[in-house]
Design a protein around this motif. Structure first.
Motif, PDB file in Angstrom:
ATOM      1  N   MET A   1     -18.141  34.925  33.470  1.00  0.00           N
ATOM      2  CA  MET A   1     -18.659  34.724  34.819  1.00  0.00           C
ATOM      3  C   MET A   1     -19.513  33.451  34.791  1.00  0.00           C
ATOM      4  O   MET A   1     -19.897  32.993  33.714  1.00  0.00           O
ATOM      5  CB  MET A   1     -19.549  35.904  35.232  1.00  0.00           C
ATOM      6  CG  MET A   1     -18.957  37.265  34.945  1.00  0.00           C
ATOM      7  SD  MET A   1     -17.468  37.524  35.901  1.00  0.00           S
ATOM      8  CE  MET A   1     -16.382  38.124  34.616  1.00  0.00           C
TER       9      MET A   1
ATOM     10  N   HIS B   1     -22.278  33.370  32.405  1.00  0.00           N
ATOM     11  CA  HIS B   1     -21.842  33.615  31.027  1.00  0.00           C
ATOM     12  C   HIS B   1     -21.824  35.086  30.631  1.00  0.00           C
ATOM     13  O   HIS B   1     -21.713  35.415  29.463  1.00  0.00           O
ATOM     14  CB  HIS B   1     -22.653  32.790  30.011  1.00  0.00           C
ATOM     15  CG  HIS B   1     -22.446  31.316  30.159  1.00  0.00           C
ATOM     16  ND1 HIS B   1     -23.069  30.383  29.369  1.00  0.00           N
ATOM     17  CD2 HIS B   1     -21.680  30.614  31.028  1.00  0.00           C
ATOM     18  CE1 HIS B   1     -22.701  29.171  29.750  1.00  0.00           C
ATOM     19  NE2 HIS B   1     -21.868  29.282  30.762  1.00  0.00           N
ATOM     20  N   SER B   2     -21.961  35.960  31.597  1.00  0.00           N
ATOM     21  CA  SER B   2     -21.609  37.360  31.341  1.00  0.00           C
ATOM     22  C   SER B   2     -20.111  37.358  31.093  1.00  0.00           C
ATOM     23  O   SER B   2     -19.414  36.438  31.501  1.00  0.00           O
ATOM     24  CB  SER B   2     -21.869  38.221  32.578  1.00  0.00           C
ATOM     25  OG  SER B   2     -23.233  38.333  32.842  1.00  0.00           O
ATOM     26  N   TYR B   3     -19.594  38.388  30.415  1.00  0.00           N
ATOM     27  CA  TYR B   3     -18.150  38.420  30.259  1.00  0.00           C
ATOM     28  C   TYR B   3     -17.635  39.845  30.255  1.00  0.00           C
ATOM     29  O   TYR B   3     -18.371  40.778  29.943  1.00  0.00           O
ATOM     30  CB  TYR B   3     -17.716  37.704  28.970  1.00  0.00           C
ATOM     31  CG  TYR B   3     -18.193  38.351  27.692  1.00  0.00           C
ATOM     32  CD1 TYR B   3     -19.288  37.843  27.005  1.00  0.00           C
ATOM     33  CD2 TYR B   3     -17.548  39.482  27.162  1.00  0.00           C
ATOM     34  CE1 TYR B   3     -19.733  38.431  25.841  1.00  0.00           C
ATOM     35  CE2 TYR B   3     -17.983  40.068  25.992  1.00  0.00           C
ATOM     36  CZ  TYR B   3     -19.081  39.544  25.336  1.00  0.00           C
ATOM     37  OH  TYR B   3     -19.528  40.127  24.179  1.00  0.00           O
TER      38      TYR B   3
END
Lengths: 563, 199
Positions: free
Chosen positions: A223, A226-228
């Motif tokens: 995302m 940097h969430s994934y």
């Protein structure tokens, strides 16, 4: 664009020179291992169906048919997808088998139904032998083959002489069926690790098996913050499928949102370069750059996307390469690249170059091999630039030159090229102090290597060397693809609706060259040293920097410009 | 470019289907969904305050299946705090936490200084209860960690769970509340959060 492709583009424009005349003659045949085979006349151009008829006619003689007919058969099976789609091919074969085709010629008319049927089965058997385990991916062809098989079975009673061929056909079919059932059973348990985008430490030591479009893989999608999420997907999944999985995971679709809130999938390279992927694109996983990642975001946040922070192996002290012997590294590299090379199906080479002309078939294994080739280049560059002391850096250059030499000795020209090109990276070649310290012997050796990788006169020196090699050989695959591209662009597939037989023959010849490179297995000593497992694990999962700007930064830090 | 070393990493473990993802998604996005999609590994990021400054809270949601032992080890060694989830409707799910807890002990050594929260989820499903809350409490006492019952579905104790976990961290002061120049940073956070929701 991947650096390797860039390089080849540059090289091909260099050697383009006077444009070759296009036409049926096509580009000249390139030296390969098959040079010795007698010059064959594939015959005049013809319509696809007439061509098939002509082939069957030549095959009438049965097993004692001439070698020219065998070559013709192989040509047709390897390249049929360019002019005669499988569905059409099987339709025609069926007609021929039933004796209901429109094809007419004196010798065909004279032959009996048994001979005709045998000729048809000959084509069918060769098709199956060539496709082997990608047959199961071609659902439509597989079904047509089974249909034809049913017809054949009905005829066995009438023509007992067919039995021998039918047994062979039966075995091939059974094997294919078995693979389908085995595969569906296995995939429920195991998902194949795709290197880079989902690292699996525990599986890197296992031998590589070929990827198929129906294989399931894991992939991280990031995302903007940097969430994934990790999704499980078919290798051949389309961008739309991937986005659906991501939305589901994020419970995105629950939220009331307008149309412009729709997610898009973007490939972001470590340099920050972004490629917006179209919803109907498929098989994107294997085409990503080395340190590229997939991001899902809305159109509005596209601008603000930043790449993931670079993962530099900043281990204090020396990295693994300093502790390993050049012999171990080169043998493990060659062994691994042999595995990857063996995983590429013959037809992937044709499909990779000609995929614009037919429905896209997965060329994942070839793409992974190319990705690996550019990874090795960056690995060499990265390792040199991460080495801070000038003395050690010179040692490392020497080690890489030795590795290149050993790979060449292994007849692994792919790794050889990649290592030399890695040392030729401007960020490394500008390190004057480091190169100066190198003994003359190594300098001249490297100079020789540079000449061997020199693209001038259409890679003349490399072609000379490889033409003298006996299998097993790992060729510099990008050059094969370039040759195929030239073959494709240099001449038309159809001339006034007639198939350019000459071109098909040239393409098939290239594929046969690859076939002969792999005709004998490569055996290397990889378990001699104590830490061979460490070497193996190291070689199979490099961490590299693929951002050229960052590589230059490191280079200038090591040796600033003094001017 | 250094790794963001001031990230605070929380890892959520537990058997398949106990509601790990539901808890995380309820906390991060405020949503809940009945449908079940097995997780492989997801990580969400949020801005929190840490030692009077801000840092990123990384919540890693793991798989309930035992497919990837190597990955489990990696998440443990990289994690700062752990949430061990079981379902109050399944005694088995509490059993399955034991090897995970043991592995945390083995990799981390001194577990007493590490924030660990034992969580009995699905407290809304009282009619199917197999485990009493004092059984969870007893286990927590044995493991020297904190305990809480939650319901991701009813949004009961979810935010509290994460706040409580951060309170257990003694090596630095981490909090969901971004204090100090509240108005400005709060706005910033809200803005960031707003973006998260959009994704």
């Amino acid at each position: 664009m991947k650096p390797l492709e860039k390089l080849l583009k540059k090289q091909s424009s260099l050697l383009a020179g006077p444009r070759r005349p296009s036409g049926p003659a096509g580009p000249p045949m390139l030296p390969g291992l098959k040079e010795a085979s007698p010059p064959l006349s594939p015959g005049p151009p013809d319509t696809p169906c007439q061509l098939l008829g002509r082939l069957l006619e030549q095959l009438l003689g049965g097993h004692c048919s001439c070698p020219a007919a065998d070559v013709f058969l192989d040509d047709l099976i390897l390249t049929h997808s360019l002019f005669l789609p499988a569905e059409k091919l099987f339709q025609e074969l069926q007609q021929h088998f039933l004796g209901a085709s429109n094809y007419s010629s004196p010798s065909w008319a004279q032959s009996g139904p048994l001979q005709q049927k045998q000729a048809v089965l000959e084509v069918l058997l060769h098709f199956m032998k060539t496709y082997k385990d990608i047959l199961q991916e071609e659902e439509c062809s597989f079904k047509l083959i089974k249909d034809l098989y049913v017809l054949v079975m009905k005829d066995v009673a009438l023509y007992p002489d067919l039995e021998e061929t039918v047994v062979k056909l039966h075995q091939l079919l059974e094997m294919a069926e078995l693979r389908v059932t085995e595969d569906s059973a296995a995939s429920a348990k195991q998902v194949k690790p795709l290197f880079r985008h989902f690292r699996r430490i525990d599986s890197c030591l296992q031998p590589r098996v070929a990827f198929r479009g129906s294989d399931e893989i894991f992939c991280r999608v990031y995302m903007p913050d940097h969430s994934y999420v990790t999704i499980r997907s078919r290798l051949s999944a389309s961008v739309e499928d991937i986005l659906t999985s991501v939305s589901e995971k994020l419970q995105y679709s629950d939220e009331p949102s307008g149309r412009d809130e729709d997610l898009i999938l973007v490939a972001v390279a470590s340099s920050g370069e972004k490629v917006n992927l179209k919803p109907d694109e498929d098989c994107v996983f294997t085409t990503l750059g080395i340190n590229s990642h997939l991001f899902a975001c809305t159109k509005d946040s596209l601008e603000a996307l930043v790449p993931l922070p670079e993962e530099i192996p900043v281990s204090p002290g020396d990295t693994e390469i300093h502790r390993l012997e050049a012999e171990d590294v080169s043998n493990h590299l060659s062994a691994f690249h042999w595995e990857l090379f063996k995983c590429v199906h013959e037809l992937e080479f044709v499909d990779y170059v000609f995929h614009s002309e037919r429905g896209r078939r997965e060329t994942a294994n070839l793409e992974l091999l190319l990705q690996r080739c550019s990874e090795v280049q960056h690995w060499v560059t990265t390792e040199v630039l991460l080495c801070e002391s000038v003395g050690k850096r010179t040692q490392l250059l020497k080690k890489f030159i030795r590795i290149a030499a050993l790979c060449k000795q292994n007849q692994d020209m792919l790794t050889f090229f990649a290592v030399v090109l890695g040392l030729d990276n401007a960020a490394v070649s500008r390190l004057r102090l480091t190169w100066e310290k190198m003994p003359g012997k190594f300098k001249s050796l490297f100079h020789k290597f540079e000449n061997l990788t020199d693209p001038c006169r259409n890679h003349k020196s490399y072609r000379e060397v490889i033409s003298k090699m006996k299998p097993p050989v790992i060729p510099f695959v990008p050059l094969i693809l370039k040759d195929l591209t030239f073959l494709n662009e240099g001449s038309k597939t159809f001339l006034d609706g007639l198939v350019n037989v000459e071109k098909m023959h040239s393409v098939a010849e290239k594929v046969r060259t690859i076939r002969s490179y792999r005709s004998i297995p490569l055996r290397l000593e990889t378990e001699s040293s104590l830490n061979h497992l460490q070497a193996k694990a190291y070689v199979r999962q490099f961490q590299v920097i693929d951002n050229q700007n960052l590589l230059f930064d490191l280079s200038y830090k090591l040796e600033p410009n003094h001017q | 470019m250094p790794e963001q070393s001031n990230d605070y990493r929380v890892v959520v473990f537990g058997a398949g289907g106990v509601g790990k993802s539901s808890l995380v998604l309820r906390f991060v996005k405020g949503t809940f969904r009945e449908s079940y999609i097995p997780t492989i590994e997801d990580t969400y990021r949020q801005v929190i305050s840490c030692d009077k400054s801000i840092c990123t809270l990384q919540i890693t949601d793991t798989t309930g299946s035992h497919q990837f032992p190597a990955m489990q080890r990696l998440s443990i060694s990289k994690g700062h705090a752990f949430i061990l989830v079981y379902s109050i409707t399944s005694r088995q799910s509490l059993e399955e936490l034991k090897p995970i807890y043991e592995q945390i002990c083995q990799i981390k050594g001194d577990v007493e200084s590490i924030p660990i929260m034992l969580v009995g989820n699905k407290s809304d499903e009282n009619q199917n209860r197999e485990l009493d809350s004092n059984e969870g409490e007893a286990m927590a006492k044995k493991w020297k960690c904190a305990f809480m019952e939650t319901s991701a579905k009813m949004n009961h104790n979810v935010k509290e769970l994460f706040q409580e976990l951060l309170n257990l961290e003694k090596r630095r002061t981490v909090s969901l509340q971004i204090d100090g120049k509240k108005s400005k940073q709060q706005k910033r956070k809200e803005k960031l959060k707003g973006k998260c929701v959009v994704m």
